[in-house]
Design a protein around this motif. Sequence first.
Motif, PDB file in Angstrom:
ATOM      1  N   GLN A 121      -7.750 -12.196  -1.308  1.00  0.00           N
ATOM      2  CA  GLN A 121      -8.679 -12.351  -2.421  1.00  0.00           C
ATOM      3  C   GLN A 121      -8.575 -11.104  -3.308  1.00  0.00           C
ATOM      4  OE1 GLN A 121     -10.196 -15.000  -3.305  1.00  0.00           O
ATOM      5  NE2 GLN A 121     -10.102 -16.289  -1.462  1.00  0.00           N
ATOM      6  N   GLY A 122      -9.514 -10.982  -4.273  1.00  0.00           N
ATOM      7  CA  GLY A 122      -9.469  -9.792  -5.124  1.00  0.00           C
ATOM      8  C   GLY A 122      -9.422 -10.108  -6.617  1.00  0.00           C
ATOM      9  N   GLY A 123      -9.636 -11.376  -6.994  1.00  0.00           N
ATOM     10  CA  GLY A 123      -9.683 -11.741  -8.420  1.00  0.00           C
ATOM     11  C   GLY A 123      -8.386 -11.381  -9.113  1.00  0.00           C
ATOM     12  N   THR A 124      -8.481 -10.852 -10.334  1.00  0.00           N
ATOM     13  CA  THR A 124      -7.274 -10.433 -11.063  1.00  0.00           C
ATOM     14  C   THR A 124      -7.145  -8.911 -11.016  1.00  0.00           C
ATOM     15  OG1 THR A 124      -8.605 -10.381 -13.080  1.00  0.00           O
ATOM     16  CG2 THR A 124      -7.355 -12.406 -12.663  1.00  0.00           C
ATOM     17  N   ASN A 125      -7.811  -8.278 -10.028  1.00  0.00           N
ATOM     18  CA  ASN A 125      -7.816  -6.815  -9.927  1.00  0.00           C
ATOM     19  C   ASN A 125      -6.754  -6.348  -8.939  1.00  0.00           C
ATOM     20  OD1 ASN A 125      -8.472  -4.236  -8.653  1.00  0.00           O
ATOM     21  ND2 ASN A 125     -10.313  -4.248  -9.964  1.00  0.00           N
ATOM     22  N   GLY A 126      -5.724  -5.668  -9.444  1.00  0.00           N
ATOM     23  CA  GLY A 126      -4.576  -5.260  -8.624  1.00  0.00           C
ATOM     24  C   GLY A 126      -4.946  -4.403  -7.435  1.00  0.00           C
ATOM     25  N   ALA A 127      -5.881  -3.450  -7.626  1.00  0.00           N
ATOM     26  CA  ALA A 127      -6.268  -2.564  -6.512  1.00  0.00           C
ATOM     27  C   ALA A 127      -6.956  -3.362  -5.414  1.00  0.00           C
ATOM     28  CB  ALA A 127      -7.190  -1.470  -7.036  1.00  0.00           C
ATOM     29  N   LEU A 128      -7.812  -4.309  -5.816  1.00  0.00           N
ATOM     30  CA  LEU A 128      -8.529  -5.126  -4.818  1.00  0.00           C
ATOM     31  C   LEU A 128      -7.560  -6.062  -4.105  1.00  0.00           C
ATOM     32  CD1 LEU A 128     -11.823  -5.979  -6.759  1.00  0.00           C
ATOM     33  CD2 LEU A 128     -11.491  -4.275  -4.952  1.00  0.00           C
ATOM     34  N   ARG A 129      -6.588  -6.569  -4.832  1.00  0.00           N
ATOM     35  CA  ARG A 129      -5.558  -7.445  -4.234  1.00  0.00           C
ATOM     36  C   ARG A 129      -4.752  -6.676  -3.192  1.00  0.00           C
ATOM     37  NH1 ARG A 129      -5.618 -13.037  -4.542  1.00  0.00           N
ATOM     38  NH2 ARG A 129      -6.914 -13.570  -6.337  1.00  0.00           N
ATOM     39  N   GLU A 130      -4.387  -5.430  -3.528  1.00  0.00           N
ATOM     40  CA  GLU A 130      -3.600  -4.606  -2.598  1.00  0.00           C
ATOM     41  C   GLU A 130      -4.427  -4.301  -1.348  1.00  0.00           C
ATOM     42  OE1 GLU A 130      -1.934  -1.052  -4.285  1.00  0.00           O
ATOM     43  OE2 GLU A 130      -1.185  -0.319  -2.334  1.00  0.00           O
ATOM     44  N   GLN A 131      -5.701  -3.971  -1.557  1.00  0.00           N
ATOM     45  CA  GLN A 131      -6.601  -3.656  -0.433  1.00  0.00           C
ATOM     46  C   GLN A 131      -6.734  -4.880   0.484  1.00  0.00           C
ATOM     47  OE1 GLN A 131     -10.459  -2.312  -1.828  1.00  0.00           O
ATOM     48  NE2 GLN A 131     -11.287  -2.263   0.260  1.00  0.00           N
ATOM     49  N   SER A 132      -6.863  -6.060  -0.132  1.00  0.00           N
ATOM     50  CA  SER A 132      -7.007  -7.290   0.650  1.00  0.00           C
ATOM     51  C   SER A 132      -5.731  -7.570   1.448  1.00  0.00           C
ATOM     52  CB  SER A 132      -7.310  -8.457  -0.292  1.00  0.00           C
ATOM     53  OG  SER A 132      -7.433  -9.655   0.430  1.00  0.00           O
ATOM     54  N   ALA A 133      -4.588  -7.475   0.791  1.00  0.00           N
ATOM     55  CA  ALA A 133      -3.307  -7.748   1.463  1.00  0.00           C
ATOM     56  C   ALA A 133      -3.125  -6.803   2.649  1.00  0.00           C
ATOM     57  CB  ALA A 133      -2.157  -7.595   0.475  1.00  0.00           C
ATOM     58  N   LYS A 134      -3.385  -5.499   2.428  1.00  0.00           N
ATOM     59  CA  LYS A 134      -3.181  -4.511   3.496  1.00  0.00           C
ATOM     60  C   LYS A 134      -4.132  -4.769   4.661  1.00  0.00           C
ATOM     61  CE  LYS A 134      -0.585  -1.021   1.185  1.00  0.00           C
ATOM     62  NZ  LYS A 134      -0.630  -0.203  -0.054  1.00  0.00           N
ATOM     63  N   GLY A 135      -5.379  -5.152   4.341  1.00  0.00           N
ATOM     64  CA  GLY A 135      -6.347  -5.429   5.405  1.00  0.00           C
ATOM     65  C   GLY A 135      -5.914  -6.611   6.251  1.00  0.00           C
ATOM     66  N   LEU A 136      -5.406  -7.649   5.602  1.00  0.00           N
ATOM     67  CA  LEU A 136      -4.965  -8.849   6.346  1.00  0.00           C
ATOM     68  C   LEU A 136      -3.745  -8.528   7.213  1.00  0.00           C
ATOM     69  CD1 LEU A 136      -5.268 -11.612   3.579  1.00  0.00           C
ATOM     70  CD2 LEU A 136      -6.770 -11.295   5.567  1.00  0.00           C
ATOM     71  N   ILE A 137      -2.816  -7.741   6.669  1.00  0.00           N
ATOM     72  CA  ILE A 137      -1.596  -7.422   7.409  1.00  0.00           C
ATOM     73  C   ILE A 137      -1.947  -6.617   8.659  1.00  0.00           C
ATOM     74  CG2 ILE A 137       0.554  -6.065   7.314  1.00  0.00           C
ATOM     75  CD1 ILE A 137       0.602  -6.884   4.261  1.00  0.00           C
ATOM     76  N   LYS A 138      -2.964  -5.747   8.533  1.00  0.00           N
ATOM     77  CA  LYS A 138      -3.407  -4.945   9.688  1.00  0.00           C
ATOM     78  C   LYS A 138      -3.888  -5.876  10.811  1.00  0.00           C
ATOM     79  CE  LYS A 138      -6.590  -1.209  10.185  1.00  0.00           C
ATOM     80  NZ  LYS A 138      -7.799  -1.780   9.665  1.00  0.00           N
ATOM     81  N   THR A 139      -4.628  -6.930  10.431  1.00  0.00           N
ATOM     82  CA  THR A 139      -5.107  -7.905  11.422  1.00  0.00           C
ATOM     83  C   THR A 139      -3.935  -8.743  11.922  1.00  0.00           C
ATOM     84  OG1 THR A 139      -7.238  -7.948  10.312  1.00  0.00           O
ATOM     85  CG2 THR A 139      -6.743  -9.815  11.772  1.00  0.00           C
ATOM     86  N   GLY A 140      -3.034  -9.121  11.001  1.00  0.00           N
ATOM     87  CA  GLY A 140      -1.811  -9.841  11.408  1.00  0.00           C
ATOM     88  C   GLY A 140      -1.973 -11.344  11.413  1.00  0.00           C
ATOM     89  N   PHE A 141      -1.222 -12.041  10.558  1.00  0.00           N
ATOM     90  CA  PHE A 141      -1.290 -13.508  10.459  1.00  0.00           C
ATOM     91  C   PHE A 141       0.110 -14.115  10.424  1.00  0.00           C
ATOM     92  CE2 PHE A 141      -5.764 -14.241  10.104  1.00  0.00           C
ATOM     93  CZ  PHE A 141      -6.281 -13.029   9.663  1.00  0.00           C
ATOM     94  N   ASP A 142       0.177 -15.427  10.678  1.00  0.00           N
ATOM     95  CA  ASP A 142       1.472 -16.136  10.676  1.00  0.00           C
ATOM     96  C   ASP A 142       1.959 -16.412   9.263  1.00  0.00           C
ATOM     97  OD1 ASP A 142       1.676 -16.506  13.581  1.00  0.00           O
ATOM     98  OD2 ASP A 142      -0.114 -17.745  13.296  1.00  0.00           O
ATOM     99  N   GLY A 143       1.027 -16.337   8.313  1.00  0.00           N
ATOM    100  CA  GLY A 143       1.359 -16.567   6.908  1.00  0.00           C
ATOM    101  C   GLY A 143       0.216 -16.025   6.071  1.00  0.00           C
ATOM    102  N   TYR A 144       0.491 -15.832   4.767  1.00  0.00           N
ATOM    103  CA  TYR A 144      -0.507 -15.221   3.889  1.00  0.00           C
ATOM    104  C   TYR A 144      -0.680 -16.092   2.650  1.00  0.00           C
ATOM    105  CZ  TYR A 144       0.010 -11.352   7.059  1.00  0.00           C
ATOM    106  OH  TYR A 144       0.020 -10.595   8.210  1.00  0.00           O
ATOM    107  N   ALA A 145      -1.916 -16.556   2.442  1.00  0.00           N
ATOM    108  CA  ALA A 145      -2.197 -17.348   1.243  1.00  0.00           C
ATOM    109  C   ALA A 145      -2.718 -16.419   0.159  1.00  0.00           C
ATOM    110  CB  ALA A 145      -3.237 -18.415   1.547  1.00  0.00           C
ATOM    111  N   VAL A 146      -2.412 -16.764  -1.084  1.00  0.00           N
ATOM    112  CA  VAL A 146      -3.026 -16.074  -2.228  1.00  0.00           C
ATOM    113  C   VAL A 146      -4.112 -17.010  -2.720  1.00  0.00           C
ATOM    114  CG1 VAL A 146      -2.675 -15.085  -4.511  1.00  0.00           C
ATOM    115  CG2 VAL A 146      -0.860 -14.927  -2.791  1.00  0.00           C
ATOM    116  N   GLY A 147      -5.376 -16.615  -2.444  1.00  0.00           N
ATOM    117  CA  GLY A 147      -6.518 -17.416  -2.874  1.00  0.00           C
ATOM    118  C   GLY A 147      -7.106 -16.814  -4.132  1.00  0.00           C
ATOM    119  N   GLY A 148      -8.257 -17.374  -4.540  1.00  0.00           N
ATOM    120  CA  GLY A 148      -8.971 -16.783  -5.666  1.00  0.00           C
ATOM    121  C   GLY A 148      -8.298 -16.971  -7.005  1.00  0.00           C
ATOM    122  N   LEU A 149      -7.308 -17.859  -7.071  1.00  0.00           N
ATOM    123  CA  LEU A 149      -6.656 -18.148  -8.367  1.00  0.00           C
ATOM    124  C   LEU A 149      -6.784 -19.647  -8.664  1.00  0.00           C
ATOM    125  CD1 LEU A 149      -3.535 -15.818  -8.124  1.00  0.00           C
ATOM    126  CD2 LEU A 149      -5.564 -15.510  -9.554  1.00  0.00           C
ATOM    127  N   ALA A 150      -6.333 -20.036  -9.851  1.00  0.00           N
ATOM    128  CA  ALA A 150      -6.534 -21.424 -10.323  1.00  0.00           C
ATOM    129  C   ALA A 150      -8.025 -21.745 -10.298  1.00  0.00           C
ATOM    130  CB  ALA A 150      -5.747 -22.414  -9.472  1.00  0.00           C
TER     131      ALA A 150
END
Length: 371
Positions: free
Chosen positions: A188-217
């Motif tokens: 998540q993180g809207g159209t804000n690059g810093a929030l998007r990066e923070q979200s991506a890094k947080g998810l990767i730390k937890t670890g998933f089989d795949g990563y969706a980009v939500g909060g768009l469209a």
Amino acid sequence: MTLRFTVSATDGAARRGRLETAHGAIDTPAFMPVGTAATVKAMTPEAVVETGAQIILGNTYHLMLRPSAERVAKLGGLHRFMNWPGPILTDSGGFQVMSLSQLNKVSEAGVSFQSHIDGAKYDLTPERSIEIQHLLDATITMQLDECVKLPADDKRVSEAMQLSLRWAERCKTAFKLRDGYGLFGIVQGGTNGALREQSAKGLIKTGFDGYAVGGLAVGETQAEMFATLDVTTPHLPQDRPRYLMGVGKPSDLVGAVQRGIDMFDCVMPTRSGRNGQAFTRRGTINIRNARHAEDPRPIDEHCRCPACRNYSRAYVHHLVRSDEILGSMLMTAHNLTYYQDVMQGLRAAIAEGRLEAFAAGFHAGEASGDI
Ligand SMILES: CNc1nc2c(CCNCC3CCCC3)c3nc(N)[nH]c(=O)c3cc2[nH]1
Ligand SMILES: [Zn+2]
């Protein structure tokens, strides 16, 4: 990892890949037709297979209300229930709650709401969402998340993104590991690059089989969507699939694939098809328009679908104007076939290192008009 994803070719940020699951393989980039109430509307599973689709979406929100997840489980799970043997991805339900139900409330615990069908009250927690998707026997499970409609201020977007990160952790804890099944986190993180990066890094730390980009469209322009992808996908692991949720029209798919997206879902080809909108290589037409009333040509002479092989625009115009069920069937089969052919074209272009030329040809076709 419980889901094997291999990238066989790249072209810029775009990837040609293959995702192996317990219910079959998916060639990526892939478009996933939406099967809301355990059916891709107006299509039998055989007709969906004929379009070229390998994976479809199920809808946790609808199925938890009717017939209930427990009943689908009792009947052998969603694959058996709807006779779709291939992979099924189910959304977590939060997004649908916010767009469909009344009196919904978000708290740390989860989302509480009243059913749009009978007003019954429900509490959808991360744990319950994972349990429902398990009962449905979803091949790919989505975390529960909070998606904010745009435009929204950074504080609101940041709070929703942080909440979604905490829910991601709880979903991973609740998810039962099974070989060939996967759990995706949602950035998540809207159209804000810093929030998007923070979200991506947080998810990767937890670890998933795949990563969706939500909060768009969710109301932003295509340019804003693409700009957000440009500051999001580079932070995602190269060896895991990326899924852009709820997207989109054909030109969205081409631009998002060029920015490193592998999977898509959208109700547009099915919903707008039933309303008469047909997608073609030269742009869209609305078959209800009077100009098609006596046109003996197919919707698209290059198309392999049942509508274009056997029927005229005049006939489909008649069916849709008369609100005949066959009209929905033929329009949906056409649009889903067109979407799958665009994805097939993208997969081949990436494999042969000619994606830029493919995209240029695609945009020229859409602009050519005269359909
Ligand atoms: C249409 N735009 C859009 N859709 C989004 C969706 C829904 C994707 N489609 C799901 C299917 C539709 C019916 C059955 C399941 C989103 N879903 C989640 N969980 N999170 C988003 O940020 C999220 C964001 C989205 N944006
Ligand atoms: Zn067709």
